[in-house]
Design a protein around this motif. Structure first.
Motif, PDB file in Angstrom:
ATOM      1  N   GLU A  39      -1.899   6.515   1.777  1.00 39.33           N
ATOM      2  CA  GLU A  39      -2.213   7.948   1.788  1.00 39.33           C
ATOM      3  C   GLU A  39      -3.677   8.172   1.911  1.00 39.33           C
ATOM      4  O   GLU A  39      -4.232   8.619   2.772  1.00 39.33           O
ATOM      5  N   THR A  40      -4.153   7.443   0.934  1.00 42.33           N
ATOM      6  CA  THR A  40      -5.769   7.555   0.945  1.00 42.33           C
ATOM      7  C   THR A  40      -6.199   6.836   2.192  1.00 42.33           C
ATOM      8  O   THR A  40      -7.356   7.267   2.927  1.00 42.33           O
TER       9      THR A  40
ATOM     10  N   GLU B 146       3.922   1.540  -1.084  1.00 42.40           N
ATOM     11  CA  GLU B 146       4.650   1.550  -2.557  1.00 42.40           C
ATOM     12  C   GLU B 146       3.688   1.972  -3.350  1.00 42.40           C
ATOM     13  O   GLU B 146       4.086   2.768  -4.393  1.00 42.40           O
ATOM     14  N   ARG B 147       2.386   1.578  -3.417  1.00 42.18           N
ATOM     15  CA  ARG B 147       1.348   2.132  -4.590  1.00 42.18           C
ATOM     16  C   ARG B 147       0.992   3.294  -4.262  1.00 42.18           C
ATOM     17  O   ARG B 147      -0.014   3.878  -5.052  1.00 42.18           O
ATOM     18  N   GLY B 148       1.105   3.884  -3.170  1.00 48.79           N
ATOM     19  CA  GLY B 148       0.638   5.200  -2.857  1.00 48.79           C
ATOM     20  C   GLY B 148      -1.038   5.084  -2.300  1.00 48.79           C
ATOM     21  O   GLY B 148      -1.315   6.092  -2.053  1.00 48.79           O
ATOM     22  N   THR B 149      -1.471   3.947  -2.007  1.00 49.60           N
ATOM     23  CA  THR B 149      -2.865   3.933  -1.634  1.00 49.60           C
ATOM     24  C   THR B 149      -2.739   3.958  -0.120  1.00 49.60           C
ATOM     25  O   THR B 149      -3.992   4.338   0.499  1.00 49.60           O
TER      26      THR B 149
ATOM     27  N   GLU C  87       0.712  -1.142  -0.121  1.00 44.91           N
ATOM     28  CA  GLU C  87      -0.006  -0.120  -0.012  1.00 44.91           C
ATOM     29  C   GLU C  87       0.697   1.251  -0.080  1.00 44.91           C
ATOM     30  O   GLU C  87       0.537   2.139  -0.814  1.00 44.91           O
TER      31      GLU C  87
END
Lengths: 313, 384
Positions: free
Chosen positions: B222-223, B217-220, B215
């Motif tokens: 933050e959300t 690494e994929r930037g998810t 999560e």
């Protein structure tokens, strides 16, 4: 601006400071943003916009300062803030390996909406994504990803939208649609804080806050910021504009000189000094007085923030 | 623009050197890879060099002493002299002795019957019963051989004078050695329950070790963090689906064990399933903890191997646990696989119950809670 009563304030922070590895990214920032308005958040790259937004929604802890977001304390009431704030990150950050429907249902469930499936279906219709409802989010084009991200943000009906460069890499038509939607949300009472680098977008905001290198340099409507800059500008046309640009760039009386297509924008705070510069350089060039633009004001602000370390050229 | 300079000879070497230097710099920045490179050979060297002993001595043994003659005492001291046995206690009843062997507290039971001395002198050939826990045939092989040797010469001191006639071969008593749980000494019976644990450790660790780092690494992440969801909710939500995967794996391995290798489940299947699920959750929690510490997926994988390697070597899977030096046993006691190994062998081969396994069950449970607590504490709720 009149001091509105507290109920009309969405964001009220004082002295926000964030330091990463000894480098101050946001310095003593004080912001007061009214509810149900679109606030543009502008500033050069690395000026602390993203950091500020993250502090507002509780993703970063400020090193100093205090304040509230929707009336909740940003230091102690993060959970309430998260429930009522929609945050759209700069990079697409929904699940690329889930379909549009699945992403929206996930968001609806996290926020405890009573009918997640219905809510997701409603959002898909609103977004005009019916045909793609079962497509993986990762397969969408940039413009559709942005629409989906916005749709996911507003799904739990937040009171405040924080949008971090939402339109980067999106075509003009999609950007226009996007801004129409943002205005609809604001009309419904949602407060929007949107960071951007685009001047046309800045002009679509009700209010603008400009920060550079951690400092809040200007705040107000577009007109107010242009007026406050105190700039006087000329548009210059002629043969060798490049030579003139270089010459004016070294002139201490000139605040800013920048090419705009086949013309040169020249600005300065002192009207008399600028007129003198114009008179000295009339040979071969046509000087037309012009109203300063928002961009002129920002570039002048940015140069000021650098303490005159070099003019825009 | 000037034309590019002609390539000098030795340019290939210089470009090689450029790549070489860059790799060295990157390697020195990546401390975990560096540590892995040093740690893994060191651990293997130490373990294979010192820890691994396929002929373990000092095995815990319990005596059921029903006779107090000099002969009985001599027999016990003759066994002790072989160095293979460590008489940890005297069982008062057969039930107590059975519990000791099911709870893995004793590997041998030696029963000296009532009137052993008297019957011996009378030439009635009394029988000594030796029960060996043969679930791990390697671990007991040496000791069983030693018993036979000791028996032959146990009474050389007592059988003098008029009793010298008894000093003959065959010896004047019967030695009945009962290899319990695995009378045929099949290694499969020992390996398969261990394999269940080893396979589950590796797969479960890696599943969750990647879950949080992915999560990030994929930037998810933050959300996810900006949404109203708590760290415990995220953790349990991420662990639960893999517990189902683990249950499926367990079923597959067990079917293979029963159908292909003919390994029985003597104890309660329900107990076995419940404790295997506990073990699965323990490993998922460790993996999840790694995931909250690691900065990227590669680091998470490295941490998993850091954990898996000692698990395999020190749990008693590959080598007899009791053959390891004390320091290695101490490390082994921390690892969930060690306890699961005892549980799996206990339930499948010995028919052990909850009472017999209470220590290992508690250890697994405590380990799981500690790992989960650490993960929740480590979970960064902000991006600071």
């Amino acid at each position: 601006m009149n001091e509105p009563p507290r109920d009309d304030i969405a964001i009220d922070v004082e002295g926000l400071t964030k330091i990463f590895d000894g480098k101050t990214v946001v310095r003593n920032l004080t912001l007061r943003l009214a509810r149900a308005r679109i606030h543009g958040f502008l500033g050069p790259n690395g000026s602390g916009k993203t950091t500020t937004i993250r502090m507002l929604c509780g993703l970063l802890t400020p090193d100093a300062g205090r304040g509230s977001c929707l009336g909740y304390d940003i230091l102690t009431q993060r959970e309430q803030i998260r429930r009522h704030v929609g945050y759209m990150t700069q990079r697409f950050s929904l699940y690329e390996d889930l379909t549009i429907t699945e992403n929206l249902e996930f968001v609806a469930r996290i926020y405890g909406m009573p009918d997640p499936q219905g809510a997701a279906r409603g959002a898909i219709v609103r977004l005009g994504l019916q045909a793609r409802a079962h497509q993986l989010a990762g397969q969408l084009s940039g413009g559709w990803k942005q629409r989906l991200a916005l749709g996911a943000c507003v799904l739990p009906e937040p009171l405040l939208l924080l949008l971090d460069e939402p339109t980067a890499g999106v075509d003009p038509k999609a950007r226009r649609d996007f801004w129409d939607e943002i205005h609809d949300f604001a009309a419904q009472g949602m407060t929007v804080l949107v960071s951007t680098h685009y001047m046309d977008e800045a002009e679509r905001c009700h209010d603008i806050a400009y920060i550079a290198y951690g400092d809040l340099l200007a705040q107000g409507t577009a007109e107010e910021i242009i007026d406050a800059s105190g700039l006087h500008t000329f548009t210059v046309t002629g043969a060798d504009l490049h030579a003139l640009q270089r010459k004016l760039g070294e002139d201490k009386r000139v605040e800013m000189v920048a090419p705009f297509g086949a013309a040169l924008h020249v600005a300065a705070r002192e009207k008399s000094a600028l007129d003198a510069v114009a008179d000295e350089n009339r040979a071969g060039y046509r000087w037309t007085p012009d109203a300063p633009t928002l961009e002129d004001a920002f570039i002048a602000l940015m140069n000021g923030a650098h303490n005159g370390e070099g003019k825009a050229a | 623009m000037s034309a590019p300079a002609p390539r000098k000879r030795g340019g290939a070497f210089r470009r090689f050197a450029a790549v070489f230097t860059k790799e060295l710099i990157q390697l020195s920045r990546d401390r975990l890879t560096f540590a892995t490179m040093l740690f893994i050979p060191l651990v293997q060297l130490l373990l294979f060099g010192y820890a691994i002993n396929t002929d373990p001595k000092n095995l815990p043994a319990q005596i059921i002493m029903q006779d107090d003659s000099a002969f009985a005492r001599s027999f016990v001291s003759a066994l002790a002299a072989t160095g293979y046995f460590n008489f940890s206690g005297t069982a008062r009843s057969e039930e107590e002795a059975d519990h000791a062997i099911l709870a893995n507290k004793a590997q041998f039971l030696i029963q000296i019957p009532a009137n052993f001395g008297r019957d011996l002198v009378r030439g009635q050939k009394p029988a000594i019963l030796v029960v060996a826990d043969a679930t791990d045939p390697t671990a007991t092989g040496g000791a069983v051989a030693a018993i036979n040797g000791a028996a032959a010469s146990a009474f050389s001191r007592e059988l003098v004078g008029p009793l010298a006639r008894l000093q003959q071969s065959p010896p004047p008593f019967d030695l009945r050695i009962q290899k319990r749980f695995n009378p045929a000494g099949r290694t499969q019976l020992n390996i398969v329950p261990g394999l269940v644990g080893t396979i589950l450790t590796l797969t479960m660790l890696i599943f969750t070790a990647l879950s949080v780092t992915r999560e990030i690494e994929r930037g998810t992440m933050e959300t996810l963090l900006a949404m109203p969801v708590r760290p415990v909710e995220i953790m349990l939500g991420k662990i639960a689906p893999y517990a189902l995967v683990g249950a499926l794996q367990m079923t597959i391995i067990m079917l293979a064990a029963i159908i292909l290798f003919d390994v029985p489940i003597i104890g309660s299947v329900l107990l076995f399933v419940a404790l295997t699920m506990l073990f699965i959750i323990a490993n998922l929690s460790v993996g999840y903890t790694f995931s909250t510490v690691a900065r990227n997926q590669l680091q998470a994988m490295q941490m998993s191997f850091f954990f898996f390697l000692p698990s395999m070597l020190l749990s008693g899977f590959l080598f007899p646990f009791r053959g390891m030096p004390v320091w290695a046993q101490r490390i082994g006691e921390i690892l969930p696989l060690t306890h699961y190994m005892r549980i799996a062998r206990g339930v499948m081969l010995k028919g052990a119950g909850v009472n017999d396994l209470s220590f290992d069950i508690l250890a697994l449970g405590a380990f799981t809670l500690a790992a989960m607590g650490l993960a929740v504490a480590r979970f960064r709720q902000t991006l600071d």
